[in-house]
Design a protein around this motif. Structure first.
Motif, mmCIF file in Angstrom:
data_model
loop_
_atom_site.group_PDB
_atom_site.id
_atom_site.type_symbol
_atom_site.label_atom_id
_atom_site.label_comp_id
_atom_site.label_asym_id
_atom_site.label_seq_id
_atom_site.Cartn_x
_atom_site.Cartn_y
_atom_site.Cartn_z
ATOM 1 N N LYS A 12 -4.747 -1.394 -8.234
ATOM 2 C CA LYS A 12 -5.031 0.026 -8.062
ATOM 3 C C LYS A 12 -5.385 0.716 -9.381
ATOM 4 O O LYS A 12 -6.106 1.715 -9.399
ATOM 5 C CB LYS A 12 -3.837 0.726 -7.402
ATOM 6 C CG LYS A 12 -3.486 0.203 -6.018
ATOM 7 C CD LYS A 12 -2.264 0.921 -5.458
ATOM 8 C CE LYS A 12 -1.739 0.266 -4.184
ATOM 9 N NZ LYS A 12 -2.702 0.308 -3.096
ATOM 10 N N TYR A 50 0.814 -1.210 0.000
ATOM 11 C CA TYR A 50 0.000 0.000 0.000
ATOM 12 C C TYR A 50 0.850 1.265 0.000
ATOM 13 O O TYR A 50 0.330 2.381 -0.056
ATOM 14 C CB TYR A 50 -0.949 0.017 1.202
ATOM 15 C CG TYR A 50 -0.279 -0.123 2.551
ATOM 16 C CD1 TYR A 50 0.366 0.949 3.154
ATOM 17 C CD2 TYR A 50 -0.293 -1.347 3.230
ATOM 18 C CE1 TYR A 50 0.985 0.816 4.385
ATOM 19 C CE2 TYR A 50 0.324 -1.488 4.466
ATOM 20 C CZ TYR A 50 0.956 -0.405 5.034
ATOM 21 O OH TYR A 50 1.578 -0.547 6.252
ATOM 22 N N LYS A 72 -10.069 8.409 -5.941
ATOM 23 C CA LYS A 72 -8.916 7.561 -6.225
ATOM 24 C C LYS A 72 -7.703 8.436 -6.529
ATOM 25 O O LYS A 72 -7.819 9.500 -7.144
ATOM 26 C CB LYS A 72 -9.242 6.665 -7.427
ATOM 27 C CG LYS A 72 -8.246 5.593 -7.782
ATOM 28 C CD LYS A 72 -8.878 4.703 -8.859
ATOM 29 C CE LYS A 72 -7.951 3.659 -9.381
ATOM 30 N NZ LYS A 72 -8.625 2.762 -10.342
ATOM 31 N N ASP A 84 -7.928 1.846 -5.184
ATOM 32 C CA ASP A 84 -6.543 1.931 -4.704
ATOM 33 C C ASP A 84 -6.406 1.707 -3.204
ATOM 34 O O ASP A 84 -5.347 1.970 -2.630
ATOM 35 C CB ASP A 84 -5.911 3.266 -5.100
ATOM 36 C CG ASP A 84 -6.659 4.471 -4.570
ATOM 37 O OD1 ASP A 84 -7.785 4.303 -4.054
ATOM 38 O OD2 ASP A 84 -6.137 5.602 -4.679
ATOM 39 N N PHE A 104 -3.181 6.540 -10.234
ATOM 40 C CA PHE A 104 -3.803 5.261 -10.567
ATOM 41 C C PHE A 104 -5.009 5.425 -11.491
ATOM 42 O O PHE A 104 -5.707 4.451 -11.773
ATOM 43 C CB PHE A 104 -4.219 4.532 -9.297
ATOM 44 C CG PHE A 104 -3.089 4.300 -8.337
ATOM 45 C CD1 PHE A 104 -1.939 3.639 -8.742
ATOM 46 C CD2 PHE A 104 -3.156 4.758 -7.032
ATOM 47 C CE1 PHE A 104 -0.887 3.432 -7.874
ATOM 48 C CE2 PHE A 104 -2.110 4.563 -6.141
ATOM 49 C CZ PHE A 104 -0.963 3.896 -6.571
#
Length: 493
Positions: free
Chosen positions: A310, A152, A405, A326, A409
């Motif tokens: 993502k 992440y 988001k 994501d 991404f």
């Protein structure tokens, strides 16, 4: 029954302490500590108990050790470890990781026990994670890569195996990198002469008239085995492969039991055995949802990019997006849908060739326009077209008003033909198990300790989560709880 007819078992038992055979032909063994389960928790517990002077026997019901830990990426979390200190890692600390862990609870799936997680236990465990990383390096002989971010992103908290390939993203660890961790523990236990009895299923805990645990009854093939011990450590994992328990605790995941990434042995054996002798469990549980998958395994890589999922966009039976793609893990929202698909286009020729082999709404469908694709999927055409038009516009503007988001991404899907890959949620484990204290001693409902019984990993991980999983904590908990439980079990009189 002659030894000739039981050659493989007899060869193993010849190396074990205090073997006898009763008239009923039950092999009887005596030791200090029995560890049930040969995954990360169990291997760690066995190594730790041995280090603290105990004679140990490890039981594993499958034909091989490793459990779900071997199938994982193998990265442990640490905030103030020796590898981090050597690398001069900045912006990391025990407190910093606990804050990430707590922040994750904000996206916990609705309905969980609001008293979870237990902050005091999280804080104590975060400190112990470092001790475990250092111990694995100095005592077990495991080699860690230079710490890096988890999948992440964020600071360099991930301690991945040095032998595992580095993912294209430069974050986290490669699939099944956990096997290198297990390899190190197996080599340590073999060198120490700790017997590992694979293909041996523990079936019942033995108690005395006070309810203390004094051993285990097990079966290897047709052979019954009874092992008396001063303590038993349960490291049998969770219940990701037990449909009945999933139906009880997490019914939305029960239909997907067979697509779990957890070991086939994760059927809740230790939890069930302990509760039969009065151990306390929890009223609720959850899963460690890991990734969306296709029913056709060969299609799983078509969903993934260097940023995992993502860059993707997912829609449901209404033709609408339903998740911020994501996020670290996105499977809980997928499990809540009646149906879900990953939307792809034709930019990647290799993926295009594979996807075009199928035309089934339960696997993959395709269309030259969004309306054609919607018809093949069986979702409202106007809704899907609107969803994808809005998404592509968000990509153009690098701003996602629907789910916010991250801009990096937001990649458009604009090259026909378009594909919709049917996806279902896959788990790596479960959240629940038995109630324990800081020593990982198993407790009764009244809070009293069941003397001689310990549990760790997924067999006892409920206090550390609500309904959301944080990367690195699963393996950190497995190896740390095993280390602590093994050390304490070795001290039982």
């Amino acid at each position: 029954m002659s030894c000739l007819n039981k050659l493989s078992l007899c060869l193993l038992l010849s190396a074990l302490p205090a073997v006898s055979v009763t008239a009923a032909d039950i092999e009887k063994l005596n030791t200090d500590v029995v560890v049930v389960g040969g995954g990360g928790t169990g291997m760690s517990a066995a190594a730790s108990a041995h280090q603290h002077g105990a004679k140990v026997i490890l039981l594993e019901k499958l034909a091989f050790v490793g459990g779900s830990s071997a199938l994982s990426g193998g990265a442990l979390v640490g905030g103030e470890s020796n590898p981090q200190k050597r690398a001069g890692t900045k912006d990391v600390s025990n407190e910093g990781f606990v804050n990430i862990w707590l922040k994750d609870q904000d996206r916990s799936f609705p309905g969980g026990d609001e008293s979870m997680p237990k902050l005091d236990r999280m804080q104590k465990l975060a400190k112990e994670f470092n001790t475990t990383v250092n111990w694995m390096e100095s005592d077990i002989g495991h080699k860690f890569a230079v710490p890096r971010p988890f999948g992440y992103g964020g600071p360099n908290y991930a301690h991945a195996p040095a032998e595992a390939p580095i993912p294209a993203s430069g974050r986290g660890s490669a699939h099944a990198g956990g096997r290198f961790v297990i390899k190190a523990f197996k080599a340590y236990l073999d060198q120490a002469g700790v017997p590992i009895m694979t293909g041996t299923r523990a079936e019942e805990l033995i108690t005395d008239n006070k309810g203390n645990v004094i051993g285990v009854r097990a079966t290897k093939g047709k052979q019954k085995i009874e092992i008396r011990a001063k303590a038993v450590v349960l490291g049998t994992g969770g219940f990701a492969r037990n449909k009945e328990l999933l139906q009880k605790f997490v019914p939305s995941y029960a239909p997907y039991t067979d697509v779990s990434n957890a070991t086939p042995g994760a059927t809740g054996d230790g939890i069930i055995m302990a509760q039969k002798i009065g151990a306390a469990g929890f009223k609720d549980g959850w899963v460690m949802g890991i990734s969306p998958v296709s029913y056709k395994r060969e299609l799983n890589n078509t969903l993934r990019t260097k940023n995992v999922f993502k860059d993707d966009v997912f829609v449901n039976q209404d033709g609408k997006r339903f998740v911020k793609e994501d996020l670290p893990y996105i499977v809980d929202p997928i499990a809540a849908q009646k149906a879900a698909w990953a939307i792809l286009d034709s930019k990647d020729p290799a993926k295009n060739e594979l996807l075009s082999k199928y035309n089934d709404p339960e696997i993959v469908v395709h269309g030259n326009t969004w309306k054609e694709l919607a018809k093949a999927m069986g979702v409202p055409a106007a809704a899907l077209k609107s969803t994808m038009d809005q998404y592509n516009e968000a990509c153009k503007n690098k701003k996602d008003p629907a789910f916010n988001k991250m801009p990096e991404f937001l990649l458009p899907f604009d090259k026909a033909p378009f594909y919709a890959v049917r996806v279902v949620p896959s788990t790596m484990g479960t959240i629940g198990g038995l109630q324990t204290n800081d020593k990982f001693q198993v407790l009764r409902a009244d809070g009293s300790v069941i003397k001689g019984l310990y549990a760790g990993g997924e067999t006892a991980n409920r206090p550390f989560y609500r309904r959301v999983y944080t990367s690195g904590t699963g393996l950190g908990l497995a190896y740390t709880s095993g280390r602590i439980a093994g050390a304490n079990a070795a001290q039982e009189k």
